[in-house]
Design a protein around this motif. Sequence first.
Motif, PDB file in Angstrom:
ATOM      1  N   ASP A  93       3.754  -9.117   0.189  1.00 13.73           N
ATOM      2  CA  ASP A  93       4.437  -7.841   0.382  1.00 13.73           C
ATOM      3  C   ASP A  93       5.949  -8.024   0.338  1.00 13.73           C
ATOM      4  O   ASP A  93       6.699  -7.109   0.677  1.00 13.73           O
ATOM      5  CB  ASP A  93       4.026  -7.223   1.729  1.00 13.73           C
ATOM      6  CG  ASP A  93       2.610  -6.690   1.695  1.00 13.73           C
ATOM      7  OD1 ASP A  93       2.181  -6.258   0.618  1.00 13.73           O
ATOM      8  OD2 ASP A  93       1.949  -6.723   2.737  1.00 13.73           O
ATOM      9  N   ALA A 149       0.925   6.782  -3.564  1.00 12.04           N
ATOM     10  CA  ALA A 149       1.296   5.628  -2.756  1.00 12.04           C
ATOM     11  C   ALA A 149       2.134   6.033  -1.545  1.00 12.04           C
ATOM     12  O   ALA A 149       1.943   5.513  -0.444  1.00 12.04           O
ATOM     13  CB  ALA A 149       2.056   4.626  -3.619  1.00 12.04           C
ATOM     14  N   LEU A 174       0.472   5.095   1.994  1.00  9.33           N
ATOM     15  CA  LEU A 174       1.067   3.903   2.597  1.00  9.33           C
ATOM     16  C   LEU A 174       2.222   4.249   3.539  1.00  9.33           C
ATOM     17  O   LEU A 174       3.105   3.428   3.780  1.00  9.33           O
ATOM     18  CB  LEU A 174       1.556   2.968   1.487  1.00  9.33           C
ATOM     19  CG  LEU A 174       0.483   2.526   0.489  1.00  9.33           C
ATOM     20  CD1 LEU A 174       1.105   1.688  -0.625  1.00  9.33           C
ATOM     21  CD2 LEU A 174      -0.622   1.736   1.191  1.00  9.33           C
ATOM     22  N   HIS A 204       2.884   1.741   6.253  1.00 11.70           N
ATOM     23  CA  HIS A 204       3.024   0.344   5.831  1.00 11.70           C
ATOM     24  C   HIS A 204       4.492   0.074   5.518  1.00 11.70           C
ATOM     25  O   HIS A 204       4.998   0.480   4.479  1.00 11.70           O
ATOM     26  CB  HIS A 204       2.148   0.091   4.603  1.00 11.70           C
ATOM     27  CG  HIS A 204       1.901  -1.360   4.340  1.00 11.70           C
ATOM     28  ND1 HIS A 204       2.909  -2.222   3.986  1.00 11.70           N
ATOM     29  CD2 HIS A 204       0.758  -2.097   4.383  1.00 11.70           C
ATOM     30  CE1 HIS A 204       2.400  -3.432   3.804  1.00 11.70           C
ATOM     31  NE2 HIS A 204       1.109  -3.383   4.033  1.00 11.70           N
ATOM     32  N   ALA A 245       5.480  -1.790   2.179  1.00 12.88           N
ATOM     33  CA  ALA A 245       5.187  -0.964   1.009  1.00 12.88           C
ATOM     34  C   ALA A 245       6.166   0.205   0.918  1.00 12.88           C
ATOM     35  O   ALA A 245       6.598   0.575  -0.181  1.00 12.88           O
ATOM     36  CB  ALA A 245       3.751  -0.447   1.077  1.00 12.88           C
ATOM     37  N   VAL A 261       1.710  -2.673  -6.558  1.00 13.06           N
ATOM     38  CA  VAL A 261       1.441  -1.976  -5.293  1.00 13.06           C
ATOM     39  C   VAL A 261      -0.013  -1.495  -5.270  1.00 13.06           C
ATOM     40  O   VAL A 261      -0.710  -1.630  -4.253  1.00 13.06           O
ATOM     41  CB  VAL A 261       2.408  -0.783  -5.112  1.00 13.06           C
ATOM     42  CG1 VAL A 261       1.959   0.100  -3.945  1.00 13.06           C
ATOM     43  CG2 VAL A 261       3.829  -1.269  -4.874  1.00 13.06           C
ATOM     44  N   TYR A 262      -0.478  -0.966  -6.385  1.00 12.98           N
ATOM     45  CA  TYR A 262      -1.861  -0.499  -6.467  1.00 12.98           C
ATOM     46  C   TYR A 262      -2.838  -1.663  -6.306  1.00 12.98           C
ATOM     47  O   TYR A 262      -3.905  -1.513  -5.679  1.00 12.98           O
ATOM     48  CB  TYR A 262      -2.094   0.221  -7.797  1.00 12.98           C
ATOM     49  CG  TYR A 262      -1.952   1.727  -7.716  1.00 12.98           C
ATOM     50  CD1 TYR A 262      -0.859   2.316  -7.087  1.00 12.98           C
ATOM     51  CD2 TYR A 262      -2.909   2.565  -8.278  1.00 12.98           C
ATOM     52  CE1 TYR A 262      -0.730   3.699  -7.001  1.00 12.98           C
ATOM     53  CE2 TYR A 262      -2.798   3.950  -8.202  1.00 12.98           C
ATOM     54  CZ  TYR A 262      -1.704   4.508  -7.565  1.00 12.98           C
ATOM     55  OH  TYR A 262      -1.579   5.872  -7.479  1.00 12.98           O
ATOM     56  N   ARG A 307      -2.285  -4.469  -4.609  1.00  8.69           N
ATOM     57  CA  ARG A 307      -2.213  -4.988  -3.241  1.00  8.69           C
ATOM     58  C   ARG A 307      -2.906  -4.085  -2.231  1.00  8.69           C
ATOM     59  O   ARG A 307      -3.466  -4.549  -1.247  1.00  8.69           O
ATOM     60  CB  ARG A 307      -0.745  -5.141  -2.816  1.00  8.69           C
ATOM     61  CG  ARG A 307       0.055  -6.142  -3.602  1.00  8.69           C
ATOM     62  CD  ARG A 307       1.522  -5.986  -3.263  1.00  8.69           C
ATOM     63  NE  ARG A 307       2.384  -6.820  -4.086  1.00  8.69           N
ATOM     64  CZ  ARG A 307       3.686  -6.667  -4.213  1.00  8.69           C
ATOM     65  NH1 ARG A 307       4.291  -5.682  -3.569  1.00  8.69           N
ATOM     66  NH2 ARG A 307       4.395  -7.468  -4.975  1.00  8.69           N
ATOM     67  N   HIS A 308      -2.825  -2.774  -2.468  1.00  4.06           N
ATOM     68  CA  HIS A 308      -3.238  -1.819  -1.434  1.00  4.06           C
ATOM     69  C   HIS A 308      -4.365  -0.894  -1.919  1.00  4.06           C
ATOM     70  O   HIS A 308      -4.399   0.281  -1.566  1.00  4.06           O
ATOM     71  CB  HIS A 308      -2.024  -0.981  -1.007  1.00  4.06           C
ATOM     72  CG  HIS A 308      -0.892  -1.800  -0.474  1.00  4.06           C
ATOM     73  ND1 HIS A 308      -0.921  -2.415   0.753  1.00  4.06           N
ATOM     74  CD2 HIS A 308       0.309  -2.125  -1.026  1.00  4.06           C
ATOM     75  CE1 HIS A 308       0.218  -3.067   0.945  1.00  4.06           C
ATOM     76  NE2 HIS A 308       0.974  -2.914  -0.122  1.00  4.06           N
ATOM     77  N   ARG A 309      -5.258  -1.450  -2.718  1.00  6.50           N
ATOM     78  CA  ARG A 309      -6.325  -0.632  -3.306  1.00  6.50           C
ATOM     79  C   ARG A 309      -7.127   0.114  -2.235  1.00  6.50           C
ATOM     80  O   ARG A 309      -7.405   1.309  -2.374  1.00  6.50           O
ATOM     81  CB  ARG A 309      -7.269  -1.515  -4.134  1.00  6.50           C
ATOM     82  CG  ARG A 309      -8.447  -0.746  -4.756  1.00  6.50           C
ATOM     83  CD  ARG A 309      -9.313  -1.673  -5.577  1.00  6.50           C
ATOM     84  NE  ARG A 309      -9.787  -2.796  -4.789  1.00  6.50           N
ATOM     85  CZ  ARG A 309     -10.830  -2.735  -3.959  1.00  6.50           C
ATOM     86  NH1 ARG A 309     -11.499  -1.596  -3.815  1.00  6.50           N
ATOM     87  NH2 ARG A 309     -11.213  -3.798  -3.280  1.00  6.50           N
ATOM     88  N   GLU A 347      -6.330   1.024   0.878  1.00  3.66           N
ATOM     89  CA  GLU A 347      -5.573   2.102   1.516  1.00  3.66           C
ATOM     90  C   GLU A 347      -5.386   3.285   0.570  1.00  3.66           C
ATOM     91  O   GLU A 347      -5.465   4.450   0.970  1.00  3.66           O
ATOM     92  CB  GLU A 347      -4.204   1.600   1.974  1.00  3.66           C
ATOM     93  CG  GLU A 347      -4.259   0.498   3.026  1.00  3.66           C
ATOM     94  CD  GLU A 347      -4.061  -0.864   2.417  1.00  3.66           C
ATOM     95  OE1 GLU A 347      -4.710  -1.138   1.378  1.00  3.66           O
ATOM     96  OE2 GLU A 347      -3.280  -1.648   2.965  1.00  3.66           O
TER      97      GLU A 347
END
Length: 269
Positions: free
Chosen positions: A6, A122, A126, A129, A132, A158-159, A161-163, A165
């Motif tokens: 991150d 996002a 997020l 987060h 993010a 980003v997508y 890493r945080h699929r 969420e």
Amino acid sequence: MPTASDLVYDHRTAERAFEQTRSARSAYLPAALPPLDVALGASFLLDHARRLREPELARTLARIPAELLEADPAARIEAAAWALWFAHTSWLAERSGKTDARVRASTLEAATEVKRRMMKVATFALDDHAAATAELASIASGSGHGDLASDLARLARVYDRHRVELESAGPRYRAADARRARELSATILAELGEGSADAETTWREETSRAFQLAEETWDRARKFLHAIDFEHGEERYPSVWSVRPTRAAKRAAAGPDDGGAPDDAEKTE
């Protein structure tokens, strides 16, 4: 398999590290760029440098004689990783920041729409987060065609890493947007055209040297980490090549004379 970091790119830190490692990088000859996501690889190394600073592990490494492992390996790995990130970012900027560049209206329209949609999803998903949120704020500040290409590539990460969420955003979330963002990023860079060949070649070669330094610096430490943690060392301290390459990264790695790596070629260790 390591996960994406991150960490957010810090230009000043990266530039300082690039200057600090100038002498060390000069020992390497230019080679083909690695067929992996260079920014993600640098982030991977920064993650591990941070782990090497954990008190117990740092004390253990400090007991290794200097003739076997140079002092403060975490700082050396960190500097090499930031220098790599700086060189790669500068190379991408040189490729894309051309005054005579022209991006097709259809490409620009599609790219702008994908960025708008991904940013909206996002930002909503997020919101809690912190890392993010900082990354998204940085992406939102981008301007110009070169920044748009970079913004799309960053949003794709980003997508990735945080699929989980992002899936909470419901029907507004489209998993395929990450792939589409990478495609449009590559298209924009291609349409921006060739620029100053000398400057672009220089930064390409600097990226190559920086990668070799970063990889070798990490590998020297890994030998001792594997010995220290005999049972789990391979799993906990993998090669930077364990960061799997994207197709776009493989295409970018292809030099003017080397033809690049085939899509299914991945170096492992």
